[in-house]
Write an enzyme that holds these catalytic residues in place. Sequence first.
Site, PDB file in Angstrom:
ATOM      1  N   ASN A   1       0.417  -0.637   0.408  1.00 46.61           N
ATOM      2  CA  ASN A   1      -0.033   0.280  -0.092  1.00 46.61           C
ATOM      3  C   ASN A   1       0.628   1.384  -0.122  1.00 46.61           C
ATOM      4  O   ASN A   1       1.440   1.652   1.686  1.00 46.61           O
ATOM      5  CB  ASN A   1      -0.955  -0.184   1.099  1.00 46.61           C
ATOM      6  CG  ASN A   1      -1.629   1.043   1.492  1.00 46.61           C
ATOM      7  OD1 ASN A   1      -1.832   1.975   0.972  1.00 46.61           O
ATOM      8  ND2 ASN A   1      -2.203   1.355   2.637  1.00 46.61           N
TER       9      ASN A   1
ATOM     10  N   LYS B   1      -0.006   3.896  -0.608  1.00 47.40           N
ATOM     11  CA  LYS B   1      -1.019   5.629   0.444  1.00 47.40           C
ATOM     12  C   LYS B   1      -0.409   6.636  -0.068  1.00 47.40           C
ATOM     13  O   LYS B   1      -0.370   6.498  -1.494  1.00 47.40           O
ATOM     14  CB  LYS B   1       0.168   5.679   2.095  1.00 47.40           C
ATOM     15  CG  LYS B   1       0.139   4.683   2.678  1.00 47.40           C
ATOM     16  CD  LYS B   1      -0.011   4.016   3.986  1.00 47.40           C
ATOM     17  CE  LYS B   1      -0.005   2.648   4.850  1.00 47.40           C
ATOM     18  NZ  LYS B   1      -0.477   3.188   6.352  1.00 47.40           N
TER      19      LYS B   1
ATOM     20  N   HIS C   1      -9.379   1.619   4.880  1.00 52.95           N
ATOM     21  CA  HIS C   1      -8.315   0.900   6.232  1.00 52.95           C
ATOM     22  C   HIS C   1      -8.469   2.048   6.715  1.00 52.95           C
ATOM     23  O   HIS C   1      -9.429   3.080   7.075  1.00 52.95           O
ATOM     24  CB  HIS C   1      -7.495   1.826   4.830  1.00 52.95           C
ATOM     25  CG  HIS C   1      -5.522   1.472   5.259  1.00 52.95           C
ATOM     26  ND1 HIS C   1      -5.663   2.830   6.299  1.00 52.95           N
ATOM     27  CD2 HIS C   1      -4.216   0.875   5.315  1.00 52.95           C
ATOM     28  CE1 HIS C   1      -3.941   2.442   7.366  1.00 52.95           C
ATOM     29  NE2 HIS C   1      -3.735   1.197   5.569  1.00 52.95           N
TER      30      HIS C   1
ATOM     31  N   GLU D   1      -6.610   4.788   8.011  1.00 49.84           N
ATOM     32  CA  GLU D   1      -6.411   5.971   7.433  1.00 49.84           C
ATOM     33  C   GLU D   1      -7.849   6.632   6.529  1.00 49.84           C
ATOM     34  O   GLU D   1      -8.180   7.840   6.882  1.00 49.84           O
ATOM     35  CB  GLU D   1      -5.699   6.213   6.520  1.00 49.84           C
ATOM     36  CG  GLU D   1      -4.539   6.259   7.675  1.00 49.84           C
ATOM     37  CD  GLU D   1      -2.550   5.265   6.978  1.00 49.84           C
ATOM     38  OE1 GLU D   1      -2.574   5.531   5.686  1.00 49.84           O
ATOM     39  OE2 GLU D   1      -1.768   4.965   7.213  1.00 49.84           O
TER      40      GLU D   1
ATOM     41  N   GLU E   1      -5.134  -5.210  10.673  1.00 53.01           N
ATOM     42  CA  GLU E   1      -4.235  -4.032  10.682  1.00 53.01           C
ATOM     43  C   GLU E   1      -4.569  -2.793  12.258  1.00 53.01           C
ATOM     44  O   GLU E   1      -5.801  -2.286  12.479  1.00 53.01           O
ATOM     45  CB  GLU E   1      -4.195  -2.795   9.473  1.00 53.01           C
ATOM     46  CG  GLU E   1      -3.607  -3.472   8.463  1.00 53.01           C
ATOM     47  CD  GLU E   1      -3.167  -2.218   6.966  1.00 53.01           C
ATOM     48  OE1 GLU E   1      -2.369  -2.367   6.490  1.00 53.01           O
ATOM     49  OE2 GLU E   1      -3.934  -1.669   6.829  1.00 53.01           O
TER      50      GLU E   1
ATOM     51  N   GLY F   1       3.026   1.962  10.922  1.00 49.20           N
ATOM     52  CA  GLY F   1       4.006   3.232  11.107  1.00 49.20           C
ATOM     53  C   GLY F   1       4.389   3.310  12.061  1.00 49.20           C
ATOM     54  O   GLY F   1       5.600   4.668  12.225  1.00 49.20           O
TER      55      GLY F   1
ATOM     56  N   SER G   1       3.466  -1.837  10.014  1.00 56.46           N
ATOM     57  CA  SER G   1       5.127  -2.009  10.590  1.00 56.46           C
ATOM     58  C   SER G   1       5.687  -3.421  10.250  1.00 56.46           C
ATOM     59  O   SER G   1       6.817  -3.467  10.804  1.00 56.46           O
ATOM     60  CB  SER G   1       5.298  -1.999  12.317  1.00 56.46           C
ATOM     61  OG  SER G   1       4.579  -0.316  12.065  1.00 56.46           O
TER      62      SER G   1
END
Length: 258
Positions: free
Chosen positions: A16, A18, A104, A106, A174, A180, A220
Site C-alpha cells: 500500500n 498510500k 483502511h 486512515e 491492521e 507506521g 510495521s
Amino acid sequence: MTAAPATLRRPLIAGNWKMNGLKADGLALARDIATRLEGMASRRFDMLVCPPFTLLDAVCAAVDGAPLLLGAQDCHADAKGAHTGDVAAPMLAELGCSHVIVGHSERRTNHGESDATVRAKAAAAQGAGMTAVICIGETEGQRDAGETAAVVRRQLAGSLPAGSSATNTVIAYEPVWAIGTGRTPTPEEAQAIHALIRAELSKPLGAAGSAATRILYGGSMNPKNAAVLLALPDVDGGLIGGASLKAADFLAIGECCR
Ligand code: 13P
C-alpha cells in the site's frame, strides 16, 4: 483453528503506497519490483502493488507482462454519478486493477468511513469483478480497554458484503497502533486474532470458504519481523506500507513466505 494446507491459501504480499509517488519515482519502483519478481526462479507468494490513483494507468503499462498484481487504495460505492473527486470501481477495473483496498483505518479516521460505507465499497469492488481487501483493526485505546476481539468481530460483520467469497475477498488485520509505529503484536497475539477472524468468517462463508480466504497482517511489517509473522498458521500474507516503498525490502518480505 487447524491450519489449512499451504496450497489452499497462497500468501499475498501487498504493498500500500498510500499518498506516495510522483510519476518518475513510482514507475521506477514498480519496474524495480517487477524486474526482481521476474528474476526469481520460483516463489511461494503472489505480489500486489497499490499505488495512488494517479499512477495506476502508467504502472499498469510499465509492468505489463510481469507477474505483479495491481490494486487501488479506495473506490466509491456507486458505479458512476455526481461524486466529485471520487473514483468508481469499474473505472479501476478498466485500468487493470484486480484488487481494491477498502476500509483502511486512515480512511475510516480521516474520512469518517463507517462499516456500512466500507461494506458498500467492498460490494462495488466485487461487483466490478475485483477482489476487495477489507481492512479491520483496533485502535490503541480499544486494545488497552481489552476490546480488540469485540472491535474486530464488529468491523468484520459490518464490513463484509453479502456475496463475499474466498476469491473476491481478502481480509487485512491492521491494528491501528501498529501502523507506521515500528510496533507489532506478539506472534501469539497476531495468531489469536487471525484465528478469531477465520472463525468469524466461517459464519457467512462456511467452513470451506473461511479456510480458503486469505487474511493478511498489516502494521510495521518489515524484512526483519516478516518471517515470524508470515509463518503463523492463520497469517496468509502482509499488507505493507513503508517497507513496500523499497523494492528490495518488499521482495525480502515475500521471500520470508515458506
Ligand atoms: P506500515 O507498514 O507503514 O506500518 O503501514 C501499514 C499499512 O497501513 C498498510 O496498509
